[in-house]
Design an enzyme around this catalytic site. Structure first.
Site, short mmCIF file in Angstrom:
data_model
loop_
_atom_site.label_atom_id
_atom_site.label_comp_id
_atom_site.label_asym_id
_atom_site.label_seq_id
_atom_site.Cartn_x
_atom_site.Cartn_y
_atom_site.Cartn_z
N ASP A 99 3.17 5.63 -37.70
CA ASP A 99 2.44 4.36 -37.61
C ASP A 99 1.31 4.42 -36.57
OD1 ASP A 99 4.56 4.60 -35.71
OD2 ASP A 99 4.48 2.47 -35.26
N GLU B 102 7.23 3.07 -35.25
CA GLU B 102 7.83 3.40 -33.95
C GLU B 102 7.33 2.45 -32.87
OE1 GLU B 102 8.34 4.53 -30.05
OE2 GLU B 102 6.36 4.70 -30.95
N GLU B 103 6.08 1.98 -33.05
CA GLU B 103 5.41 1.24 -31.96
C GLU B 103 5.90 -0.19 -31.79
OE1 GLU B 103 3.52 2.44 -29.80
OE2 GLU B 103 2.49 4.19 -30.61
N HIS C 67 -2.64 4.87 -26.23
CA HIS C 67 -2.96 3.47 -26.53
C HIS C 67 -4.33 3.07 -25.97
CE1 HIS C 67 1.53 2.26 -27.32
NE2 HIS C 67 1.25 3.48 -27.72
ZN ZN Z 1 2.64 4.70 -28.56
ZN ZN Z 2 3.97 7.34 -29.67
#
Ligand code: ZN
Ligand code: ZN
Length: 406
Positions: A80, A138-139, A363
């Site tokens: 993702d 996952e985020e 990020h």
């Molecule tokens: Zn991340």
């Molecule tokens: Zn990650």
């Protein structure tokens, strides 16, 4: 065998870069992945693997059965992206406004597809099964790992490995952390209700603002006075809202915060202690409160034996100078769920390279990594699988040197 597999991985590397860049240009964020799992499933199907789609929602699982019997090793990559605007100046920059692969999951995916491609070519020589877990979301908690496990992705699996490319580590290095490596990341919300009134007549009110202020201070005692000093915990109030006017005592106050812990018992105690502090403080002030605690991912615990084994393999492959011990980080990662079910380890692969402007943290809108980290991930995954099947007796150096000598 090892050298032959590594050579193949290098040969298909340009294809892996292509896959990574395609995913990078067309990112899909957590729980909205549609095309990404389709691309993965297509690739794995073409390799001749058994492929399951829609696992736990949007996950893809590919199974490669070696022609000789043996144990089952799972390898996981997440796929993702994040709701961030890509601000890099590169040809493969995101084509989707406001969305970007800013954590390297595109690279994890391409690296794992590379491993599947290389191992599927030598299927008749493999003494065991490999399960390729391509995980969505996952985020964003509750994440994709939990539903994928509930949907059977770990059935029959003996051990699992996962890797995260790490911008903070230079390309060519690999980081390991034994035991607790990443924290449980939870959230809480408290609404304090009093009785509002005129700012000049506090005696006729129950002031939620003063109560909540007291509460913020009292919450600090949890970590300093109640948690075992040899254990880790963080209680942070990150948001405090109450009142609008300078001369009005408001009706309520709103607090939000986060709790980070490693030990499951510390985690449960902190949850309970916050409740006690809320109750006690509000009672004392005559206010009432609503307290909500939301659990995020559990702490990620790297099994000691597996971590040491894979670390030793990394040292043999890349040299001891390229392998580092990492400090635990207080961020969360849902690979933790797999490690609650089966032994394994999650390691960090260097992706930082100032020459490529790969210097920004995860990020960040300009996040990027050295794509050659895919080769490092691929080589280490392949070696970890073969060594696990060989009961930890794979002769890494010999296998590589013999080929080098030719
Ligand atoms: Zn991340
Ligand atoms: Zn990650």
């Amino acid at each position: 065998m090892l050298q032959q597999l590594f050579d193949r991985l290098r040969e298909i590397y340009p294809r892996l870069v292509e896959i990574r860049r395609d995913l990078h240009m067309y990112p899909e964020i957590s729980f909205e992945e549609v095309e990404t799992p389709k691309k993965i499933a297509r690739f794995l199907t073409e390799l001749g693997l058994e492929v399951r789609t829609g696992v736990g929602g949007r996950g893809v699982v590919g199974i490669l059965r070696g022609e000789k019997p043996g144990k089952t090793v799972a390898l996981r990559a997440d796929f993702d992206a994040l709701p961030i605007q890509d601000e890099k100046e590169v040809p493969y920059r995101s084509r989707i406004p406001g969305k970007m692969h800013a954590c390297g999951h595109d690279l994890h995916t391409a690296a794992l597809l590379g491993v599947a491609a290389v191992l599927s070519e030598v299927k008749e020589q493999l003494a065991g099964t490999v399960v390729f877990i391509h995980q969505f979301a996952e985020e964003l908690a509750p994440g994709g790992a939990k539903p994928m496990i509930e949907d059977g992705c770990l059935d029959g699996v003996d051990v699992i490995y996962g890797a995260h490319v790490w911008a903070g580590l230079p390309y060519g290095t690999v980081g390991f952390c034994e035991g607790y490596a990443m924290a449980a990341a939870d959230a809480f919300e408290i609404e304090v209700t009093g009785r509002g009134g005129h700012g000049a007549q506090p005696h006729l009110t129950v002031d939620p603002l003063v109560t909540a202020s007291q509460l913020v201070v009292n919450l600090q005692n949890i970590v300093s006075r109640r948690v075992d000093p040899l254990k880790s915990a963080v209680v942070t109030v990150g948001s405090f809202h109450s009142g609008e006017a300078f001369n009005v005592i408001p009706h309520s106050a709103h607090l939000k915060g986060t709790v980070r812990t490693f030990d499951e018992d510390v985690r449960s105690m902190v949850e309970e202690w916050i409740g006690q502090v809320v109750k006690g403080t509000c009672e004392q002030m005559g206010a009432t409160a609503k307290y909500e605690y939301r659990r995020g991912y559990p702490a990620l615990y790297n099994h000691v034996e597996e971590t040491r084994r894979v670390k030793r393999l990394a040292e043999q492959l890349f040299g001891t100078g390229k392998v580092t011990n990492m400090e635990p980080v207080m961020g969360g990662e849902d690979f933790a769920y797999y490690l609650q079910k089966v032994p394994g380890t999650f390691f960090f692969v260097g992706g930082g390279n100032p020459e490529l402007d790969a210097v920004y943290p995860h990020h960040h809108p300009k996040f990027d990594v050295d794509e050659r980290a895919m080769l490092v991930i691929g080589q280490l995954f392949i070696t970890a699988v073969l060594d696990y099947w060989a009961d930890g007796k794979l002769k890494v150096e010999e296998s590589l040197n013999r080929f080098k000598a030719q």
